[in-house]
Scaffold this motif. Structure first.
Motif, PDB file in Angstrom:
ATOM      1  N   PHE A 183     -15.128  37.221 -61.368  1.00 51.33           N
ATOM      2  CA  PHE A 183     -14.849  38.640 -61.162  1.00 51.33           C
ATOM      3  C   PHE A 183     -14.236  39.219 -62.427  1.00 51.33           C
ATOM      4  CE2 PHE A 183     -11.984  41.985 -59.247  1.00 51.33           C
ATOM      5  CZ  PHE A 183     -13.011  42.878 -58.989  1.00 51.33           C
ATOM      6  N   ASN A 184     -14.737  40.350 -62.840  1.00 52.21           N
ATOM      7  CA  ASN A 184     -14.179  41.049 -63.994  1.00 52.21           C
ATOM      8  C   ASN A 184     -13.550  42.354 -63.510  1.00 52.21           C
ATOM      9  OD1 ASN A 184     -13.629  42.416 -66.354  1.00 52.21           O
ATOM     10  ND2 ASN A 184     -15.784  42.893 -66.776  1.00 52.21           N
ATOM     11  N   PRO A 185     -12.222  42.330 -63.265  1.00 53.77           N
ATOM     12  CA  PRO A 185     -11.567  43.507 -62.676  1.00 53.77           C
ATOM     13  C   PRO A 185     -11.624  44.748 -63.562  1.00 53.77           C
ATOM     14  CG  PRO A 185      -9.916  41.869 -63.327  1.00 53.77           C
ATOM     15  CD  PRO A 185     -11.273  41.235 -63.544  1.00 53.77           C
ATOM     16  N   LEU A 186     -11.806  44.548 -64.856  1.00 54.84           N
ATOM     17  CA  LEU A 186     -11.829  45.701 -65.764  1.00 54.84           C
ATOM     18  C   LEU A 186     -13.002  46.619 -65.459  1.00 54.84           C
ATOM     19  CD1 LEU A 186     -10.947  44.100 -69.209  1.00 54.84           C
ATOM     20  CD2 LEU A 186      -9.513  45.524 -67.754  1.00 54.84           C
ATOM     21  N   CYS A 187     -14.103  46.006 -64.981  1.00 54.29           N
ATOM     22  CA  CYS A 187     -15.333  46.774 -64.799  1.00 54.29           C
ATOM     23  C   CYS A 187     -15.825  46.705 -63.358  1.00 54.29           C
ATOM     24  CB  CYS A 187     -16.389  46.235 -65.764  1.00 54.29           C
ATOM     25  SG  CYS A 187     -17.978  47.036 -65.720  1.00 54.29           S
ATOM     26  N   GLY A 188     -15.301  45.731 -62.590  1.00 50.43           N
ATOM     27  CA  GLY A 188     -15.754  45.547 -61.219  1.00 50.43           C
ATOM     28  C   GLY A 188     -16.973  44.644 -61.087  1.00 50.43           C
ATOM     29  N   ASP A 189     -17.289  43.902 -62.140  1.00 47.64           N
ATOM     30  CA  ASP A 189     -18.449  43.010 -62.100  1.00 47.64           C
ATOM     31  C   ASP A 189     -18.139  41.764 -61.263  1.00 47.64           C
ATOM     32  OD1 ASP A 189     -19.679  44.665 -64.094  1.00 47.64           O
ATOM     33  OD2 ASP A 189     -18.480  43.607 -65.593  1.00 47.64           O
ATOM     34  N   GLU A 190     -19.112  41.379 -60.442  1.00 47.30           N
ATOM     35  CA  GLU A 190     -18.978  40.167 -59.637  1.00 47.30           C
ATOM     36  C   GLU A 190     -20.189  39.280 -59.871  1.00 47.30           C
ATOM     37  OE1 GLU A 190     -17.153  42.643 -55.860  1.00 47.30           O
ATOM     38  OE2 GLU A 190     -18.833  41.253 -55.569  1.00 47.30           O
ATOM     39  N   GLY A 244     -22.890  44.451 -60.547  1.00 48.81           N
ATOM     40  CA  GLY A 244     -22.034  44.977 -61.598  1.00 48.81           C
ATOM     41  C   GLY A 244     -22.862  45.744 -62.602  1.00 48.81           C
ATOM     42  N   CYS A 245     -22.278  45.944 -63.762  1.00 50.68           N
ATOM     43  CA  CYS A 245     -22.933  46.770 -64.766  1.00 50.68           C
ATOM     44  C   CYS A 245     -24.125  46.034 -65.385  1.00 50.68           C
ATOM     45  CB  CYS A 245     -21.934  47.150 -65.847  1.00 50.68           C
ATOM     46  SG  CYS A 245     -21.398  45.761 -66.845  1.00 50.68           S
ATOM     47  N   SER A 246     -24.919  46.761 -66.120  1.00 52.20           N
ATOM     48  CA  SER A 246     -26.144  46.177 -66.682  1.00 52.20           C
ATOM     49  C   SER A 246     -25.837  45.023 -67.627  1.00 52.20           C
ATOM     50  CB  SER A 246     -26.958  47.250 -67.400  1.00 52.20           C
ATOM     51  OG  SER A 246     -26.182  47.860 -68.407  1.00 52.20           O
ATOM     52  N   ILE A 247     -24.746  45.134 -68.395  1.00 53.38           N
ATOM     53  CA  ILE A 247     -24.426  44.053 -69.331  1.00 53.38           C
ATOM     54  C   ILE A 247     -24.079  42.767 -68.578  1.00 53.38           C
ATOM     55  CG2 ILE A 247     -22.793  43.284 -71.101  1.00 53.38           C
ATOM     56  CD1 ILE A 247     -24.640  45.394 -72.159  1.00 53.38           C
ATOM     57  N   SER A 248     -23.244  42.890 -67.543  1.00 54.59           N
ATOM     58  CA  SER A 248     -22.832  41.683 -66.817  1.00 54.59           C
ATOM     59  C   SER A 248     -24.015  41.032 -66.117  1.00 54.59           C
ATOM     60  CB  SER A 248     -21.730  42.013 -65.798  1.00 54.59           C
ATOM     61  OG  SER A 248     -22.234  42.793 -64.731  1.00 54.59           O
ATOM     62  N   GLN A 249     -24.871  41.851 -65.530  1.00 65.23           N
ATOM     63  CA  GLN A 249     -25.986  41.281 -64.770  1.00 65.23           C
ATOM     64  C   GLN A 249     -27.078  40.748 -65.705  1.00 65.23           C
ATOM     65  OE1 GLN A 249     -25.462  40.847 -61.395  1.00 65.23           O
ATOM     66  NE2 GLN A 249     -23.480  41.634 -62.077  1.00 65.23           N
ATOM     67  N   VAL A 258     -14.614  46.574 -74.948  1.00 69.73           N
ATOM     68  CA  VAL A 258     -14.360  46.666 -73.514  1.00 69.73           C
ATOM     69  C   VAL A 258     -15.493  46.012 -72.711  1.00 69.73           C
ATOM     70  CG1 VAL A 258     -15.449  48.911 -73.142  1.00 69.73           C
ATOM     71  CG2 VAL A 258     -13.512  48.246 -71.727  1.00 69.73           C
ATOM     72  N   ARG A 259     -16.660  45.888 -73.340  1.00 67.93           N
ATOM     73  CA  ARG A 259     -17.797  45.283 -72.622  1.00 67.93           C
ATOM     74  C   ARG A 259     -17.891  43.777 -72.822  1.00 67.93           C
ATOM     75  NH1 ARG A 259     -21.074  49.232 -70.984  1.00 67.93           N
ATOM     76  NH2 ARG A 259     -21.258  47.897 -69.183  1.00 67.93           N
ATOM     77  N   ILE A 260     -17.079  43.209 -73.704  1.00 67.86           N
ATOM     78  CA  ILE A 260     -17.201  41.768 -73.977  1.00 67.86           C
ATOM     79  C   ILE A 260     -16.916  40.961 -72.712  1.00 67.86           C
ATOM     80  CG2 ILE A 260     -16.214  39.838 -75.289  1.00 67.86           C
ATOM     81  CD1 ILE A 260     -15.943  41.722 -77.662  1.00 67.86           C
ATOM     82  N   LYS A 261     -15.930  41.419 -71.926  1.00 65.59           N
ATOM     83  CA  LYS A 261     -15.625  40.705 -70.688  1.00 65.59           C
ATOM     84  C   LYS A 261     -16.793  40.785 -69.702  1.00 65.59           C
ATOM     85  CE  LYS A 261     -10.603  40.467 -70.553  1.00 65.59           C
ATOM     86  NZ  LYS A 261     -10.641  39.202 -71.263  1.00 65.59           N
ATOM     87  N   CYS A 262     -17.558  41.867 -69.755  1.00 70.11           N
ATOM     88  CA  CYS A 262     -18.760  41.978 -68.921  1.00 70.11           C
ATOM     89  C   CYS A 262     -19.768  40.903 -69.326  1.00 70.11           C
ATOM     90  CB  CYS A 262     -19.404  43.349 -69.087  1.00 70.11           C
ATOM     91  SG  CYS A 262     -18.329  44.729 -68.678  1.00 70.11           S
ATOM     92  N   ALA A 263     -19.932  40.729 -70.640  1.00 69.15           N
ATOM     93  CA  ALA A 263     -20.943  39.801 -71.152  1.00 69.15           C
ATOM     94  C   ALA A 263     -20.528  38.347 -70.971  1.00 69.15           C
ATOM     95  CB  ALA A 263     -21.212  40.083 -72.629  1.00 69.15           C
TER      96      ALA A 263
END
Ligand code: ZN
Length: 148
Positions: free
Chosen positions: A35-42, A63-68, A127-132
């Protein structure tokens, strides 16, 4: 924008719209949630390791396009690989994400990463690194559990 950026954008959109290895695995496959609480990615990673090889990997999550896209690219990169190779891919990818953003990856880095290089541009947006990296941290934990 260079044509390389266009290519990378297409790879990310392709993996976001048509994610690889979606689904679940039954036990005894390992199941680890990230889980990435910064962006809500699961992301939920299901991992089957047999004789030191990642025989099967499945993912669910949102989650966002980067995380998925990153999770889809990750699953394609490690499926069928040995656990050692999978850990090497994780290390290479995390180096890419944590490296100094003013140093562009070399062409041999990019070749080694294959489609994963599409995510190299994320470094410009801290800010998107945690998504990736979410999928990769979750995979790392799943490998630990699967090999214990
Ligand atoms: Zn995100």
């Amino acid at each position: 924008m260079s044509s390389l950026d266009d290519l990378y954008r297409e790879i990310i959109l392709d993996h976001y719209r048509t994610p690889r290895n979606r689904g679940e695995l039954e036990p005894p496959a390992v199941r680890v949630e990230g889980f990435n609480p910064l962006c809500g990615d699961e992301i939920v990673v299901y991992l089957d390791v047999r004789d030191g090889v990642v025989t099967e990997i499945k993912l669910t999550g949102q989650g966002c396009s980067i995380s998925q896209a990153s999770s889809s690219l990750m699953s394609a990169a490690v499926k069928g690989k040995s656990v050692d190779d999978a850990r090497n891919v994780i290390a290479t990818f995390k180096d890419l994400m944590t490296g100094p953003s003013d140093v562009a990856p070399t062409s041999s880095d990019l070749r080694r990463l294959g489609e994963l290089a599409a995510l190299a541009g994320v470094v410009k947006f801290p800010v998107r690194i945690k998504c990736a990296t979410l999928a990769w941290n979750t995979l790392s934990q799943a490998l630990d559990e699967a090999t214990n």
